[in-house]
Write an enzyme that holds these catalytic residues in place. Structure first.
Site, mmCIF file in Angstrom:
data_model
loop_
_atom_site.group_PDB
_atom_site.id
_atom_site.type_symbol
_atom_site.label_atom_id
_atom_site.label_comp_id
_atom_site.label_asym_id
_atom_site.label_seq_id
_atom_site.Cartn_x
_atom_site.Cartn_y
_atom_site.Cartn_z
ATOM 1 N N HIS A 114 16.926 40.397 78.646
ATOM 2 C CA HIS A 114 16.607 39.563 77.481
ATOM 3 C C HIS A 114 15.987 40.373 76.342
ATOM 4 O O HIS A 114 15.929 39.897 75.208
ATOM 5 C CB HIS A 114 15.700 38.386 77.876
ATOM 6 C CG HIS A 114 14.270 38.725 78.142
ATOM 7 N ND1 HIS A 114 13.752 38.829 79.417
ATOM 8 C CD2 HIS A 114 13.234 38.958 77.314
ATOM 9 C CE1 HIS A 114 12.461 39.112 79.353
ATOM 10 N NE2 HIS A 114 12.119 39.193 78.080
ATOM 11 N N ASP A 146 18.269 39.370 84.987
ATOM 12 C CA ASP A 146 17.537 39.765 83.782
ATOM 13 C C ASP A 146 17.237 41.254 83.775
ATOM 14 O O ASP A 146 16.116 41.675 83.466
ATOM 15 C CB ASP A 146 16.246 38.949 83.644
ATOM 16 C CG ASP A 146 15.672 39.022 82.231
ATOM 17 O OD1 ASP A 146 16.407 39.435 81.317
ATOM 18 O OD2 ASP A 146 14.493 38.656 82.058
ATOM 19 N N SER A 224 7.694 42.756 78.489
ATOM 20 C CA SER A 224 8.974 42.581 79.172
ATOM 21 C C SER A 224 9.669 43.914 79.413
ATOM 22 O O SER A 224 9.813 44.734 78.496
ATOM 23 C CB SER A 224 9.909 41.702 78.339
ATOM 24 O OG SER A 224 9.643 40.351 78.507
#
Length: 277
Positions: A114, A146, A224
């Site tokens: 992402h 992901d 992230s």
């Protein structure tokens, strides 16, 4: 009434407000694409497993591993779209910031899908600032977990690969350290413990990710794709999401409930994406 929601922890910066507004969440529309894997050509030298037998202090973990953590800026050239599920406006000039983990001296870096999905340009900062940067390309993705694998040209660089631990050996209560790029603050260390094991979270394409590690180490927008590290200095997970108390949108931050995709899941991804891993 407040409700528990799980949000991604990339940081989105839009248009002229880039220096002022950092929005929690995934800046691009969630994808339902199938897994796409490509094999890079050429050999790769990967870091050997760490052999430390005594636990490292947080400072030792940081000094040992920080140089193997990179900051990522992924800029989208897509036309303006609707609001994302997490409140971030999607549109031309959208920049997503995240973190990556150096895996090899040949320039392979793993991060969250992402962070780089639909990006037109990906820039990797290798030294905790904007002084040493490289353009990166995406060579493999697995949206259902992901995960994304990036490649930079290693010429002239001294890369510091991190090792992937056997996450099945991780226990609740073990020390856990996160190094990342929260709110654009590169090479930030936060500390905590492994809070729980075998959690399940949803990928942006709504697929279920299993064997997830829960931690109370502070994770914020920009973390992230960064590493969750054990007391031996090895990576036990890729930080991906946090739980929030409210679904009202807007700015978010650490709640003490963060989730990392296990290193064994990452290894499976790499085995499909690169020979010999």
């Amino acid at each position: 009434m407040n409700s528990k929601v799980v949000t991604l922890i990339s940081a989105a910066i839009g248009g002229l407000a880039a220096a002022l507004a950092i929005v929690l969440g995934h800046p691009f529309a969630a994808s339902t694409q199938k897994q796409v894997l490509m094999r890079p050509s050429g050999g790769t030298t990967f870091a050997s497993q760490l052999t430390a037998t005594t636990p490292l202090t947080p400072r030792e973990v940081y000094e040992r591993d920080a140089r193997g953590v990179v900051a990522i800026r992924a800029t989208s050239g897509a036309a303006p779209q609707a609001l994302s599920p997490f409140g971030a406006e999607q549109g031309r000039g959208q920049t997503d910031t995240g973190t990556g983990i150096v895996l090899s001296t040949s320039g392979l870096i793993v991060t969250n899908d992402h962070v780089v999905e639909r990006a037109g340009t990906i820039t990797v900062s290798l030294d905790g600032s904007s002084g040493q940067t490289r353009q990166a390309s995406v060579i493999a993705t697995d949206p259902s977990h992901d995960l994304a694998l990036l490649k930079i040209a290693p010429n002239g660089l001294t890369l510091h690969p991190l090792s992937l631990a056997n996450s099945s050996a991780t226990q609740v209560g073990d020390p856990a350290y996160a190094i990342g790029n929260p709110f654009g603050l590169n090479w930030t260390l936060t500390t905590g413990v492994v809070s729980a094991l075998n959690r399940q979270i949803k990928a942006p394409d709504e697929a279920t990710i299993s064997h997830v590690i829960q931690t109370d180490a502070a994770l914020n927008p920009g973390n992230s794709g960064g590493p969750l590290i054990n007391a031996s200095g090895a990576v036990i997970g890729v930080n991906s999401q946090i739980a929030s108390a409210s679904s009202s949108g807007g700015q978010g931050g650490s709640t003490g409930v963060g989730f990392a995709i296990s290193s064994n899941t990452v290894k499976t991804f790499l085995q499909g994406a690169h020979t010999g891993i």
